[in-house]
Design a protein around this motif. Structure first.
Motif: not given
Length: 123
Positions: A11-16, A81-88, A115-123
């Motif tokens: 779980l990461v905040q938007p922009g993270g 996979l480096q993911m920056n500036s994440l969006k919802p 098997q997959g890994t969950q990415v959640t972008v939310s404030s």
């Protein structure tokens, strides 16, 4: 046994930022291109990024270009996979997969899947 182990989601905040890893075993990793795909609830699986066997060629979906960076370390049988500036709208389950074929954006072209890994972008 063939294994592709995706990790690093959360779980990461938007922009993270997050860095996903895909550790492979049980097949000749450095013969395969590796792709990252994602699937959000109610949506089809979509390609995010692909890296060639040598790592010299990288490809990105328009929606992530400039924000995500794919890389690989063949000595460690691992793709990142480096993911920056994440969006919802990046919220999804992220999968890594391996292919010998040239149709890199077609999930059906991939022989091996993690098997997959969950990415959640939310404030």
């Amino acid at each position: 046994d063939v294994q592709l182990q995706a990790s690093g989601g959360g779980l990461v905040q938007p922009g993270g930022s997050l860095r996903l890893s895909c550790a492979a075993s049980g097949f000749p990793f450095d013969d395969y291109a590796i792709g990252w795909f994602r699937q959000a609830p109610g949506k089809e699986r979509e390609g995010v990024s692909v890296i060639s066997v040598s790592g010299e060629r990288t490809f990105y979906a328009h929606s992530v270009k400039g924000r995500f960076t794919i890389s690989r370390d063949n000595s460690k049988n691992t793709v990142y996979l480096q993911m920056n500036s994440l969006k919802p709208e990046d919220t999804a389950v992220y999968y890594c997969a391996a292919t010998l074929q040239s149709a890199i954006w077609n999930p059906s072209s991939y022989e091996h899947w993690g098997q997959g890994t969950q990415v959640t972008v939310s404030s």
